[in-house]
Design a protein around this motif. Structure first.
Motif, short mmCIF file in Angstrom:
data_model
loop_
_atom_site.label_atom_id
_atom_site.label_comp_id
_atom_site.label_asym_id
_atom_site.label_seq_id
_atom_site.Cartn_x
_atom_site.Cartn_y
_atom_site.Cartn_z
N UNK A 124 -19.69 -39.65 70.38
CA UNK A 124 -19.89 -40.07 68.77
C UNK A 124 -20.99 -39.20 68.06
N UNK A 125 -20.63 -39.07 66.54
CA UNK A 125 -21.67 -38.55 65.73
C UNK A 125 -21.92 -39.32 64.93
N UNK A 126 -23.50 -39.71 64.79
CA UNK A 126 -23.90 -40.89 63.89
C UNK A 126 -25.17 -40.26 63.58
N UNK A 127 -25.57 -40.28 62.20
CA UNK A 127 -26.68 -40.20 61.67
C UNK A 127 -27.31 -38.93 62.23
N UNK A 128 -26.58 -37.69 62.17
CA UNK A 128 -26.77 -36.29 62.51
C UNK A 128 -27.13 -36.16 64.02
N UNK A 129 -26.90 -37.14 64.82
CA UNK A 129 -26.93 -36.99 66.30
C UNK A 129 -25.50 -37.16 66.95
N UNK A 130 -25.40 -36.25 67.79
CA UNK A 130 -23.96 -36.19 68.59
C UNK A 130 -24.61 -36.90 70.04
N UNK B 127 -16.16 -30.33 63.08
CA UNK B 127 -16.66 -28.86 63.28
C UNK B 127 -16.84 -28.66 64.74
N UNK B 128 -17.18 -29.82 65.54
CA UNK B 128 -17.69 -29.72 66.66
C UNK B 128 -16.73 -29.67 67.98
N UNK B 129 -16.89 -28.89 68.93
CA UNK B 129 -16.00 -29.01 70.03
C UNK B 129 -16.61 -28.79 71.22
N UNK B 130 -16.74 -29.70 72.49
CA UNK B 130 -17.50 -29.38 73.64
C UNK B 130 -16.67 -29.70 74.71
N UNK C 104 -27.72 -31.40 62.43
CA UNK C 104 -27.58 -31.64 60.93
C UNK C 104 -26.52 -31.03 60.41
N UNK C 105 -25.83 -31.35 59.30
CA UNK C 105 -25.10 -30.72 58.46
C UNK C 105 -23.66 -30.50 59.04
N UNK C 106 -23.37 -31.18 60.19
CA UNK C 106 -22.11 -31.05 60.92
C UNK C 106 -21.35 -32.27 60.87
#
Length: 396
Positions: free
Chosen positions: A382-388, A346-349, A340-342
């Motif tokens: 993919x990031x959709x609906x606060x789910x990565x 902002x996300x690296x993996x 949530x809120x990302x």
């Protein structure tokens, strides 16, 4: 046994809410322990106890009534109970630098000792089935993150570093102790670490089981406090814990009509709407600002009546959705994480050994992969609906 962890920014009132929750659970007939793991303890103050007498009498749970006990961890006493070999060695090393004995004793209390001590008690009480519920009055958000990450960190150390380190030092110790400026730790030092690990074994699974452990985030209707609450939600999600409620404490009552508070009413109303939107579907509980300081059992009982409806059980399991999960659909392995809120930027993996490493800003989380996915690499995300969603594939 149920574990309820109250966390939030310092000063939001989580101690009073944890204490009131403990009273409510005890009133419902549950054997309950409220444990403070905040170094700046205020749990005894919340019950309006004589703190000097309280700490002189015991470092073990103190009965408030026949079903409710409280515990404030005393790190000095915990060092003597559980960390003696480790602390003694660190103290001896520090003394060789020329600092005083008192300073060495203070500095020998390493970061994480208090958090790990709390984990050991939780595991012990769970194994003994001594309590039906444990309410944790956690330290401010940053320290809470360290608390919940400790079992994973220690597990990684025990598997990857401990055996090699112990064997190496055992081999070189006789020579190194003759020529080195300080003596290397004795094998009893490592035996102490092994003993601590055995006392903690399995507690990480307990903390990540939503049927056992739930996090209650405490905030105030203020913008700066809300931002930290959002970050805490992300971090608890990444660590596999389930947040089942957000408690907004010290909301200005509508009955306060003085014009001096008009701007406060307007700003709090706006923040409350923002909180409802951000945390949905997690339930949000507003708690009004009391006209007096909440101290003592009677006033904590009044707080419990506001926080919980008559007969409401705070230990009820209301949310079990995991913040991340591993799936295989149509031959494709995927990891799904609630973030949530990302935003995407902002996300690296990346993959490291048999772990997927997720980074958000300066925060890093190592997610151990199941055996079936350990050899796979992240292919798409993919990031959709606060789910990565991260798709894992074999290396080409």
């Amino acid at each position: 046994m149920r574990i309820l962890l109250f966390s939030g920014k310092g000063g939001v009132g989580k101690t009073s809410l944890a204490a009131a929750t403990g009273l409510q659970l005890a009133n419902l007939g549950r054997r309950t322990l409220v444990m403070s793991i905040d170094p700046a303890h205020s749990l005894a103050d919340s019950f309006d106890l004589d703190t000097d007498l309280f700490h002189s009498q015991t470092s073990d749970p103190l009965a408030i009534n026949e079903r409710l006990s409280i515990l404030e961890l005393n790190i000095q006493k915990e060092v003597k109970r559980h960390w003696q070999e480790i602390s003694s060695y660190v103290t001896s090393v520090l003394r060789t630098t020329g600092i005083s004995d008192v300073e060495a004793d203070e500095l020998a209390i390493l970061p994480g000792m208090e958090e790990l001590s709390a984990m050991m008690y939780i595991n012990q009480y769970r194994r003994e089935q001594r309590y039906d519920a444990i309410v944790l009055d956690a330290a401010p958000t940053a320290e809470s993150m360290r608390f919940i990450s400790m079992p994973t960190t220690l597990d990684w150390y025990m598997k990857h570093i401990f055996p090699f380190q112990r064997s190496l030092l055992k081999a070189v110790r006789p020579i190194a102790n003759r020529v080195g400026p300080i003596e290397l730790p004795a094998d009893s030092y490592f035996a102490n670490i092994r003993d601590l690990f055995e006392k903690l074994e399995g507690v990480d699974e307990v903390m990540e089981d939503p049927h056992t452990t739930s996090v209650r985030l405490v905030t105030n209707p203020e913008k700066m406090v809300l931002r930290e609450t959002q970050r805490a939600f992300v971090y608890f999600s990444l660590h596999g814990l389930t947040v089942d409620a957000v408690i907004v404490n010290r909301v200005l009552p509508a009955a306060v009509m003085d014009t001096w508070f008009n701007e406060w009413h307007a700003s709090q109303d706006a923040i409350l709407r923002e909180i409802e939107e951000y945390f949905a579907p997690v339930p949000v509980k507003p708690v009004p600002l009391f006209a007096h300081e909440v101290l003592g059992r009677r006033r904590l009982q009044d707080l419990a009546k506001v926080l919980y409806a008559e007969g409401e059980d705070p230990a009820s399991v209301t949310r079990t959705k995991k913040p991340y999960s591993f799936t295989k659909e149509n031959g494709i392995y995927e990891i799904r994480m609630l973030l949530p809120f990302v935003t995407k930027g902002e996300v690296e993996l990346f993959k490291k050994g048999d772990e997927l490493v997720v980074e958000i800003g300066t925060f890093r989380r190592h997610i151990g992969l199941p055996t079936s996915m350990a050899a796979l690499l992240p292919a798409r995300a993919k990031l959709e609906d606060q789910v990565l969603t991260v798709e894992m594939k074999e290396a080409s």
